[in-house]
Motif scaffolding. Structure first.
Motif, PDB file in Angstrom:
ATOM      1  N   PRO A 265       0.843  -1.204   0.000  1.00  0.00           N
ATOM      2  CA  PRO A 265       0.000   0.000   0.000  1.00  0.00           C
ATOM      3  C   PRO A 265       0.877   1.253   0.000  1.00  0.00           C
ATOM      4  O   PRO A 265       1.960   1.258   0.607  1.00  0.00           O
ATOM      5  CB  PRO A 265      -0.789  -0.110   1.311  1.00  0.00           C
ATOM      6  N   PRO A 266       0.446   2.321  -0.662  1.00  0.00           N
ATOM      7  CA  PRO A 266       1.271   3.539  -0.725  1.00  0.00           C
ATOM      8  C   PRO A 266       1.624   4.103   0.651  1.00  0.00           C
ATOM      9  O   PRO A 266       2.665   4.732   0.808  1.00  0.00           O
ATOM     10  CB  PRO A 266       0.396   4.518  -1.515  1.00  0.00           C
ATOM     11  N   ASP A 267       0.760   3.868   1.644  1.00  0.00           N
ATOM     12  CA  ASP A 267       1.020   4.411   2.971  1.00  0.00           C
ATOM     13  C   ASP A 267       1.630   3.385   3.924  1.00  0.00           C
ATOM     14  O   ASP A 267       1.631   3.587   5.141  1.00  0.00           O
ATOM     15  CB  ASP A 267      -0.272   4.956   3.583  1.00  0.00           C
ATOM     16  N   ALA A 268       2.147   2.287   3.380  1.00  0.00           N
ATOM     17  CA  ALA A 268       2.779   1.284   4.231  1.00  0.00           C
ATOM     18  C   ALA A 268       3.962   1.907   4.961  1.00  0.00           C
ATOM     19  O   ALA A 268       4.706   2.703   4.377  1.00  0.00           O
ATOM     20  CB  ALA A 268       3.242   0.092   3.387  1.00  0.00           C
ATOM     21  N   PRO A 269       4.160   1.573   6.234  1.00  0.00           N
ATOM     22  CA  PRO A 269       5.203   2.243   7.016  1.00  0.00           C
ATOM     23  C   PRO A 269       6.621   2.023   6.498  1.00  0.00           C
ATOM     24  O   PRO A 269       7.515   2.790   6.815  1.00  0.00           O
ATOM     25  CB  PRO A 269       5.031   1.629   8.420  1.00  0.00           C
ATOM     26  N   MET A 271       7.501   1.991   3.249  1.00  0.00           N
ATOM     27  CA  MET A 271       7.690   2.478   1.890  1.00  0.00           C
ATOM     28  C   MET A 271       8.783   3.536   1.791  1.00  0.00           C
ATOM     29  O   MET A 271       9.592   3.527   0.853  1.00  0.00           O
ATOM     30  CB  MET A 271       6.371   3.021   1.337  1.00  0.00           C
ATOM     31  N   ARG A 272       8.833   4.465   2.736  1.00  0.00           N
ATOM     32  CA  ARG A 272       9.841   5.521   2.671  1.00  0.00           C
ATOM     33  C   ARG A 272      11.253   4.921   2.748  1.00  0.00           C
ATOM     34  O   ARG A 272      12.139   5.271   1.964  1.00  0.00           O
ATOM     35  CB  ARG A 272       9.618   6.521   3.806  1.00  0.00           C
ATOM     36  N   MET A 273      11.430   4.014   3.703  1.00  0.00           N
ATOM     37  CA  MET A 273      12.716   3.354   3.856  1.00  0.00           C
ATOM     38  C   MET A 273      13.050   2.526   2.628  1.00  0.00           C
ATOM     39  O   MET A 273      14.194   2.515   2.152  1.00  0.00           O
ATOM     40  CB  MET A 273      12.684   2.494   5.114  1.00  0.00           C
ATOM     41  N   LEU A 274      12.056   1.837   2.072  1.00  0.00           N
ATOM     42  CA  LEU A 274      12.274   0.971   0.918  1.00  0.00           C
ATOM     43  C   LEU A 274      12.729   1.781  -0.290  1.00  0.00           C
ATOM     44  O   LEU A 274      13.690   1.413  -0.982  1.00  0.00           O
ATOM     45  CB  LEU A 274      10.988   0.209   0.605  1.00  0.00           C
ATOM     46  N   ARG A 275      12.062   2.897  -0.547  1.00  0.00           N
ATOM     47  CA  ARG A 275      12.442   3.724  -1.693  1.00  0.00           C
ATOM     48  C   ARG A 275      13.836   4.301  -1.528  1.00  0.00           C
ATOM     49  O   ARG A 275      14.609   4.411  -2.489  1.00  0.00           O
ATOM     50  CB  ARG A 275      11.414   4.835  -1.880  1.00  0.00           C
ATOM     51  N   SER A 276      14.169   4.670  -0.301  1.00  0.00           N
ATOM     52  CA  SER A 276      15.503   5.186  -0.038  1.00  0.00           C
ATOM     53  C   SER A 276      16.552   4.107  -0.307  1.00  0.00           C
ATOM     54  O   SER A 276      17.610   4.381  -0.888  1.00  0.00           O
ATOM     55  CB  SER A 276      15.598   5.668   1.411  1.00  0.00           C
ATOM     56  N   ARG A 277      16.261   2.874   0.096  1.00  0.00           N
ATOM     57  CA  ARG A 277      17.184   1.768  -0.142  1.00  0.00           C
ATOM     58  C   ARG A 277      17.372   1.504  -1.637  1.00  0.00           C
ATOM     59  O   ARG A 277      18.479   1.249  -2.113  1.00  0.00           O
ATOM     60  CB  ARG A 277      16.653   0.502   0.530  1.00  0.00           C
ATOM     61  N   ILE A 278      16.273   1.553  -2.379  1.00  0.00           N
ATOM     62  CA  ILE A 278      16.347   1.326  -3.825  1.00  0.00           C
ATOM     63  C   ILE A 278      17.229   2.385  -4.476  1.00  0.00           C
ATOM     64  O   ILE A 278      18.120   2.076  -5.276  1.00  0.00           O
ATOM     65  CB  ILE A 278      14.935   1.339  -4.452  1.00  0.00           C
ATOM     66  N   ALA A 279      16.974   3.642  -4.138  1.00  0.00           N
ATOM     67  CA  ALA A 279      17.751   4.735  -4.719  1.00  0.00           C
ATOM     68  C   ALA A 279      19.225   4.619  -4.350  1.00  0.00           C
ATOM     69  O   ALA A 279      20.111   4.832  -5.183  1.00  0.00           O
ATOM     70  CB  ALA A 279      17.180   6.075  -4.256  1.00  0.00           C
TER      71      ALA A 279
END
Length: 480
Positions: A265-269, A271-279
């Motif tokens: 879900p877009p608001d999953a807790p 998600m922010r950490m996951l996107r940072s890891r990907i980048a």
């Protein structure tokens, strides 16, 4: 407050002694020490060059290390020169005594002044337990009560207990950040029978944390067992992506994380950490993340930045990937990716002899639809490392993508050159067969094209896009 003052005075006095003794002694030994340091740094440079030749370090890592050693070498040389000057014209004992007295007066005054302005003399010390509780998101009372509970449960389970009790103990120790104790409790639970998905994931996570963030084989096994029961378990998918990145396979790690991102879900807790890891992983590996197809950890198919075509258009997958560039990334992360590519360009401008760097730039620009830039980068990579079949193949694909995008009436000579090279040097390589078949079709050599498409079909899995396209081309050419 009195004890604090006494401690402060004692520490100040100790610092003054350490500063004063070198000043009061005769200046000697500095040149010898600096010369020794310089010899050490020269030896380090020689060892670094040996490591580079053996492939222990990459060229980029060697450059960074060499720069740091050079900096230290220059500092040691400057120290030796300064020490030599001191020996030939060192100040007299009177001057050294004056300097010592000045320090003894000025240092305590300056220290008291700074501490009075910036410090907190009346603020009590914070116990370690209180600081740890804050880091874990607990109040001191909560942490104290949890610890009492964990210790009580540990004593109660010394003579054995039910699996659910060991799991509860593991969860309690995990809440307290005692990951080694949590891991032991979960392993005791696993010894009593199969765990559920959540418990396998908790065991794996405790293993990772107890190993200072490294996903060890035992942890990977736990996460795979969790996914066997619950394919969507987010913790297991995240840590298996981390395991791939730590193992040097950034593409697979990013693919796993992108799959998790798409299914969350877009608001999953997380998600922010996951996107940072990907980048971060993409930046360190020098690859654009949006060009990597998502992969579930249980999907063992190879992960590639740009795959072979899946339709009549040879560059279709690359275009589809580029059209998905906005998926799952914030403007800041897109800016980071652009910055990554710009830094790669800047580095290649100053150190152009880097075929791997040019190939990485070509791949990145191709996914971002900059086909001219991609072709030019690959051309430099091939020029510097013409024996690399993978780079030749990527160069041919970039030339093909540009020709289709610009609707060029014919393929460029450089494309046929890559096809000829593959025929001579890598005749059975699937990507080479693909380039050669297209080249034969383009030159109206139907029989040659049919043979090549058949050969490609024979080496590709029936469910692969390349196999499907080869079959389509054979039908179009009227082959039986």
């Amino acid at each position: 407050m009195t004890l604090t003052l006494i401690a402060f005075v004692g520490l100040t006095f100790a610092v003054l002694v350490m500063l004063a003794l070198p000043l009061l002694r005769r200046q000697n030994g500095s040149v010898i020490r600096a010369a020794f340091d310089m010899q050490v740094y020269r030896d380090q440079l020689r060892e670094l060059e040996k490591d580079l030749e053996r492939g222990v370090v990459t060229a980029e890592q060697a450059d960074a290390a060499r720069l740091e050693i050079h900096r230290r070498l220059l500092n040691a040389d400057a120290e030796a020169r300064a020490a030599g000057a001191l020996q030939t014209g060192s100040p007299g004992r009177r001057q050294r005594i004056f300097t010592t007295i000045a320090l003894a007066v000025a240092l305590p005054i300056a220290a008291f002044g700074l501490y009075g302005r910036l410090g907190s003399p009346g603020y009590p010390d914070r116990p370690h337990a209180e600081r740890m509780a804050e880091m874990l998101g607990l109040t001191p009372d909560q942490a104290k009560n949890l610890r009492i509970t964990a210790e009580t449960m540990t004593k109660a389970l010394q003579d054995g207990g039910k699996q659910s009790d060991w799991i509860a103990l593991g969860q309690t120790w995990q809440q307290l950040g005692e990951y080694t104790k949590a891991l032991n409790a979960y392993e005791q639970a696993a010894g009593l029978g199969p765990l559920d998905a959540a418990s396998w994931a908790s065991l794996g996570e405790a293993n990772v944390m107890a190993s200072n963030g490294q996903v060890m084989p035992g942890a990977k096994d736990s996460f795979l067992k969790a996914l066997a029961q619950d394919r969507d378990d987010p913790r297991s998918r995240y840590y298996l992506g981390l395991a791939a990145v730590q193992g040097g396979d950034a593409q697979r790690g990013i693919a796993i994380w992108r799959d998790l991102s798409q299914g969350s879900p877009p608001d999953a807790p997380w998600m922010r950490m996951l996107r940072s890891r990907i980048a971060q992983a993409a930046q360190e590996a020098g690859i654009p993340p949006m060009g990597i197809s998502p992969r579930h950890p249980l999907d063992s198919r190879p992960v590639e930045v740009a795959t072979l075509p899946s339709g009549p258009g040879a560059a279709a997958p690359m275009q589809q990937q580029a059209e998905q560039a906005d998926e799952g990334f914030s403007p800041d992360q897109k800016a980071m990716i652009d910055g990554m590519i710009q830094r790669l360009k800047d580095r290649l401008a100053t150190a152009p002899q880097d075929p791997e760097g040019w190939a990485r730039l070509g791949k990145s620009l191709g996914v971002l639809k900059d086909y001219d830039g991609s072709v030019n980068a690959y051309a430099k990579a091939v020029e510097q490392d013409g024996g690399n079949a993978g780079t030749r193949l990527d160069y041919g694909m970039a030339l093909l993508a540009r020709a289709e995008t610009t609707k060029a009436p014919s393929l460029p000579d450089a494309f046929y050159e890559q096809a000829r090279w593959m025929a001579t040097n890598a005749p059975d390589e699937p990507g080479g067969l693909y380039l050669r078949a297209l080249a034969a079709e383009s030159r109206k050599q139907a029989d040659e094209a049919i043979n090549l498409w058949k050969k490609l079909s024979s080496v590709m899995p029936p469910d692969s896009p390349a196999y499907s396209m080869a079959q389509d081309r054979l039908k179009a050419l009227g082959a039986n």
